[in-house]
Design an enzyme around this catalytic site. Sequence first.
Site, PDB file in Angstrom:
ATOM      1  N   ARG A   1       4.914 -22.730 -17.793  1.00 45.30           N
ATOM      2  CA  ARG A   1       5.543 -21.556 -18.391  1.00 45.30           C
ATOM      3  C   ARG A   1       6.268 -20.706 -17.354  1.00 45.30           C
ATOM      4  O   ARG A   1       6.959 -19.757 -17.696  1.00 45.30           O
ATOM      5  CB  ARG A   1       4.488 -20.696 -19.085  1.00 45.30           C
ATOM      6  CG  ARG A   1       3.727 -21.408 -20.187  1.00 45.30           C
ATOM      7  CD  ARG A   1       2.650 -20.513 -20.771  1.00 45.30           C
ATOM      8  NE  ARG A   1       3.197 -19.268 -21.256  1.00 45.30           N
ATOM      9  CZ  ARG A   1       3.769 -19.113 -22.455  1.00 45.30           C
ATOM     10  NH1 ARG A   1       3.867 -20.144 -23.271  1.00 45.30           N
ATOM     11  NH2 ARG A   1       4.247 -17.937 -22.822  1.00 45.30           N
TER      12      ARG A   1
ATOM     13  N   ARG B   1      13.835 -20.400 -10.041  1.00 46.55           N
ATOM     14  CA  ARG B   1      15.288 -20.365 -10.176  1.00 46.55           C
ATOM     15  C   ARG B   1      15.952 -20.335  -8.799  1.00 46.55           C
ATOM     16  O   ARG B   1      15.544 -19.562  -7.932  1.00 46.55           O
ATOM     17  CB  ARG B   1      15.725 -19.133 -10.978  1.00 46.55           C
ATOM     18  CG  ARG B   1      15.171 -19.082 -12.387  1.00 46.55           C
ATOM     19  CD  ARG B   1      15.910 -18.030 -13.214  1.00 46.55           C
ATOM     20  NE  ARG B   1      15.328 -17.914 -14.544  1.00 46.55           N
ATOM     21  CZ  ARG B   1      14.648 -16.862 -14.980  1.00 46.55           C
ATOM     22  NH1 ARG B   1      14.482 -15.816 -14.183  1.00 46.55           N
ATOM     23  NH2 ARG B   1      14.166 -16.826 -16.202  1.00 46.55           N
TER      24      ARG B   1
ATOM     25  N   ARG C   1     -10.620 -15.837 -22.948  1.00 49.33           N
ATOM     26  CA  ARG C   1     -10.512 -14.729 -22.016  1.00 49.33           C
ATOM     27  C   ARG C   1     -10.203 -13.462 -22.801  1.00 49.33           C
ATOM     28  O   ARG C   1      -9.511 -13.487 -23.813  1.00 49.33           O
ATOM     29  CB  ARG C   1      -9.397 -14.980 -21.002  1.00 49.33           C
ATOM     30  CG  ARG C   1      -9.700 -16.124 -20.055  1.00 49.33           C
ATOM     31  CD  ARG C   1     -10.823 -15.804 -19.098  1.00 49.33           C
ATOM     32  NE  ARG C   1     -10.365 -15.026 -17.947  1.00 49.33           N
ATOM     33  CZ  ARG C   1     -11.173 -14.517 -17.025  1.00 49.33           C
ATOM     34  NH1 ARG C   1     -12.485 -14.666 -17.122  1.00 49.33           N
ATOM     35  NH2 ARG C   1     -10.679 -13.831 -16.006  1.00 49.33           N
TER      36      ARG C   1
ATOM     37  N   ARG D   1      -2.559  -6.758 -13.097  1.00 52.61           N
ATOM     38  CA  ARG D   1      -1.250  -6.121 -13.152  1.00 52.61           C
ATOM     39  C   ARG D   1      -1.392  -4.694 -13.674  1.00 52.61           C
ATOM     40  O   ARG D   1      -2.433  -4.314 -14.222  1.00 52.61           O
ATOM     41  CB  ARG D   1      -0.288  -6.908 -14.047  1.00 52.61           C
ATOM     42  CG  ARG D   1      -0.747  -7.055 -15.491  1.00 52.61           C
ATOM     43  CD  ARG D   1       0.253  -7.888 -16.290  1.00 52.61           C
ATOM     44  NE  ARG D   1      -0.143  -8.021 -17.693  1.00 52.61           N
ATOM     45  CZ  ARG D   1       0.600  -8.585 -18.643  1.00 52.61           C
ATOM     46  NH1 ARG D   1       1.788  -9.081 -18.325  1.00 52.61           N
ATOM     47  NH2 ARG D   1       0.172  -8.667 -19.880  1.00 52.61           N
TER      48      ARG D   1
ATOM     49  N   GLU E   1      -4.872  -3.677 -15.873  1.00 57.38           N
ATOM     50  CA  GLU E   1      -5.357  -4.763 -16.739  1.00 57.38           C
ATOM     51  C   GLU E   1      -6.367  -5.628 -15.990  1.00 57.38           C
ATOM     52  O   GLU E   1      -6.076  -6.152 -14.917  1.00 57.38           O
ATOM     53  CB  GLU E   1      -4.168  -5.609 -17.198  1.00 57.38           C
ATOM     54  CG  GLU E   1      -4.492  -6.680 -18.201  1.00 57.38           C
ATOM     55  CD  GLU E   1      -3.230  -7.359 -18.728  1.00 57.38           C
ATOM     56  OE1 GLU E   1      -3.194  -8.605 -18.710  1.00 57.38           O
ATOM     57  OE2 GLU E   1      -2.287  -6.639 -19.135  1.00 57.38           O
TER      58      GLU E   1
ATOM     59  N   TYR F   1      -2.122 -21.076 -26.794  1.00 56.16           N
ATOM     60  CA  TYR F   1      -1.331 -19.915 -26.394  1.00 56.16           C
ATOM     61  C   TYR F   1       0.001 -20.016 -27.115  1.00 56.16           C
ATOM     62  O   TYR F   1       0.707 -21.020 -26.997  1.00 56.16           O
ATOM     63  CB  TYR F   1      -1.117 -19.891 -24.878  1.00 56.16           C
ATOM     64  CG  TYR F   1      -0.419 -18.623 -24.433  1.00 56.16           C
ATOM     65  CD1 TYR F   1      -1.144 -17.563 -23.902  1.00 56.16           C
ATOM     66  CD2 TYR F   1       0.956 -18.471 -24.578  1.00 56.16           C
ATOM     67  CE1 TYR F   1      -0.513 -16.386 -23.522  1.00 56.16           C
ATOM     68  CE2 TYR F   1       1.591 -17.305 -24.207  1.00 56.16           C
ATOM     69  CZ  TYR F   1       0.857 -16.270 -23.674  1.00 56.16           C
ATOM     70  OH  TYR F   1       1.486 -15.108 -23.310  1.00 56.16           O
TER      71      TYR F   1
ATOM     72  N   ASP G   1       3.724 -17.938 -27.956  1.00 56.75           N
ATOM     73  CA  ASP G   1       4.633 -16.804 -27.888  1.00 56.75           C
ATOM     74  C   ASP G   1       4.873 -16.296 -29.305  1.00 56.75           C
ATOM     75  O   ASP G   1       4.685 -17.016 -30.297  1.00 56.75           O
ATOM     76  CB  ASP G   1       5.954 -17.221 -27.245  1.00 56.75           C
ATOM     77  CG  ASP G   1       5.836 -17.375 -25.738  1.00 56.75           C
ATOM     78  OD1 ASP G   1       4.980 -16.712 -25.140  1.00 56.75           O
ATOM     79  OD2 ASP G   1       6.611 -18.172 -25.166  1.00 56.75           O
TER      80      ASP G   1
END
Length: 388
Positions: free
Chosen positions: A173, A177, A249, A279, A300, A348, A350
């Site tokens: 995921r 680049r 989790r 984060r 978090e 998971y 999106d």
Amino acid sequence: MIRRVLVVGAGLSGATLARCLAEAGQPVDVIDQRSHVAGNCHTERDDQTGILLHKYGPHIFHTNNQDVWAFVQRFAEFERFEHRVKTTVQGRIYGLPINLHTLNQFFHETWGPEAARKALAGRRHVGTEPATSFESRALRILGPDLYEAFFKHYTAKQWGRDPKTVPASVFTRLPVRFCYDDRYFSHEIQAMPRNGYTAMVAAMLDHDDISYELNTRFENSDVAGYEHVFYTGAIDAFFGCDQGALPYRTLRFEHHRAQGDFQGCAVMNYGDADVPYTRIAEHKHFAPWESHKHTIYSKEFASDAAPGDIPFYPLRPVSDESLLRQYVARAKALKSVSFLGRLGTYRYLDMDVAIAEARKVAKEFLAAKALGRKPAVFTSSPLASPAR
């Protein structure tokens, strides 16, 4: 008389499914054990600052699916939002995902795209065996230096496991680049509902053939009262976890208010092992079209879900699928229950994928009903790859 169906869960999957069925003339009851709709996408205005708070962590809508995009725009006004993530590592701040700027900054170089490709190729681990873990996949793509700095400790904190035991699909995921594009997502459509996800989901549920109740727990005896039940809760919870609980989790958030601007960006990751949180999200940066003198930021913390915790995402050990297979087999034996969504299919997902799958389920249910056939049990098997 058309018999009603029950949708368990008023998150994105449940609300999308309910709306699609209702628009086809199928009466739907929706229940949710929480006090609000939208599930973990829930957003609410902070009563002290007026800032739109992502109560259960940041959610950014991104997709290339034009059908899904057209669907959600019926229920909310969207603003363009390109997510850019920063990370603090070893006392310095970098951009994520790894891009040409990150590479040059980290290695103190001035590489162009081809020079960076060659340099990274020379640092990668080479192997003939399949890369089945997060660590093995990351080492083959990034090499040890970048993996150690940006992903090893962050992943260990996020998953509570050695990255050697985290599935390789999690790493797929994360792009690398060889240009200066620092957007976290590369999808054509990246946006936020102007008034938040909860308002959007409430609009989805606003239909004459939809009745919904909050603060209402599902009981297995409810199945008998309906033509069909669509269950978006955790698949093991449907069976009372009687074979044991599947591992999930969960997340804990520390919300803080302050004046001004705390970190200057929406999300700052922390990749060092000695920082306990993964984060910090600063919520007003998710709505740059608004102006606020104060701010709210949220630290978090990730941990294994205990009984009573909200399951955020499935923890799929590399080595053990036997318990999941038991629950899947039992689910397939049910005659009038289908499972969908992130928890129901133990994957998971999106947001756009969850919406697309729910729309597909509605279409297939209506087609099966017209032909007198049994609807599918799963949108996609929980035993399939958990990654997009």
